[in-house]
Design a protein around this motif. Sequence first.
Motif, PDB file in Angstrom:
ATOM      1  N   PRO A  32      63.205  63.134  34.432  1.00 31.68           N
ATOM      2  CA  PRO A  32      63.238  61.678  34.623  1.00 31.68           C
ATOM      3  C   PRO A  32      62.794  61.214  35.999  1.00 31.68           C
ATOM      4  CG  PRO A  32      65.474  62.592  34.478  1.00 31.68           C
ATOM      5  CD  PRO A  32      64.539  63.665  34.059  1.00 31.68           C
ATOM      6  N   HIS A  35      59.163  61.369  36.057  1.00 31.55           N
ATOM      7  CA  HIS A  35      58.607  60.319  35.205  1.00 31.55           C
ATOM      8  C   HIS A  35      58.508  59.006  35.965  1.00 31.55           C
ATOM      9  CE1 HIS A  35      60.371  62.641  31.532  1.00 31.55           C
ATOM     10  NE2 HIS A  35      59.322  63.241  32.056  1.00 31.55           N
ATOM     11  N   LEU A  36      59.535  58.690  36.751  1.00 25.71           N
ATOM     12  CA  LEU A  36      59.490  57.452  37.529  1.00 25.71           C
ATOM     13  C   LEU A  36      58.329  57.479  38.509  1.00 25.71           C
ATOM     14  CD1 LEU A  36      63.302  56.941  38.225  1.00 25.71           C
ATOM     15  CD2 LEU A  36      61.882  55.823  36.494  1.00 25.71           C
ATOM     16  N   SER A  70      64.377  56.893  32.693  1.00 22.83           N
ATOM     17  CA  SER A  70      62.920  56.783  32.696  1.00 22.83           C
ATOM     18  C   SER A  70      62.420  56.126  31.416  1.00 22.83           C
ATOM     19  CB  SER A  70      62.274  58.155  32.882  1.00 22.83           C
ATOM     20  OG  SER A  70      62.608  59.043  31.834  1.00 22.83           O
TER      21      SER A  70
END
Length: 400
Positions: A32, A35-36, A70
């Motif tokens: 996550p 992903h950001l 995310s």
Amino acid sequence: MPVSEQERPLAGNAGEVFLAFLKLGLTSFGGPIAHLGYFRDEFVTRRRWLDEAGYADLVALCQFLPGPASSQVGFALGLMRAGPLGALAAWTAFTLPSALLLVLFAYGAAALEGGFAQGVLHGLKLVAVAIVAQAVFGMARSLTPDRERAGIAVLAIFVVVLAGGAMGQVGAILLGGLAGLWLCRGAPTMAAESHLHALPRRAGIMALVLFALLLVGLPLIGGAGPGLALFDGFYRAGALVFGGGHVVLPLLEAETVGRGLVTPDAFLAGYGAAQAVPGPLFTFAAYLGAIGLAPPNGIGGAAIALVAIFLPGLLLVVGALPFWTQLRRWPQAQAGMRGANAAVVGLLGAALYDPVFTSAVLTPLDFALALAGFVALVAWKAPSWSVVLALGLAGGLLVL
């Protein structure tokens, strides 16, 4: 008469959103936090769908909410870009690639084994280092431009390191917001993102009511059939976990292994496979639904589990966004958000070290590869997918 937010035309369409997120769904390795970083590179830097402060606002909001942060950020980006169809397109395109791969694995697709495959996986971890470092570098320049906000970012790192877990993350953002009310009142007022689609408050209230009704009502009717019981278990896991990603694993184990639906060995094998695919870790639910020892399983079980685990977090985003959009316009709220945004930089900085850096950089050569990826992204402006391919291949070749 001025056009209201609700009447403002959308800035994009669902097809555009789907294609943008499909690329990310196929290439976003690293969990996550990574992903950001991918999202920021794609939608703030390249496509300019929103500015740095608006993106940090979304990250801060989704860190407060239960669910996969995310995926919630991606869903919100699609919603604000192209309305409800855009939100559905963003979630579908970002989620389905990894979900389909894990369902194939559940049906007996070969697991990644052998030296080359393990080297590729290690190379993908190094990609996450480069992506997160790029995100921290870029966000720090725009969101911590003065001593006050830089100090808040450092404070957030200490809170995350000392408190740990999801509560440390939420506490860091909360303390950052409170510090912003005190320290960031003199900063220039943020301009509202006039091109973003806004939801009416009625839609937000309806989403919050539906979230609560399902959370309370599903356990009461779960005995009506195995499908409802399966949906209830995965919905509860998605609704009650803060921090997303790996934090949800104990709840999933309790709902599957603990109830005799999945063997411990199958659970661990699926978890290992989930590390090898792009996209959100919550798609591990699709594997668990497909591999179940009792009906519904297979494709039907995968679909039930996948929708159920994501639904509560997405409902909470829909419920919070109308009020969040209004709140961030108030001067006091903007001061608090400046502090919260600085805290997000600190949160990402802490995550860059642990678990991203510590789990990936094991040798000096690993550090050199991660640094090369960072330079390619920041100095050469290379697209993230090319860095994924290059470092993944490099990781595989180095073990031969």
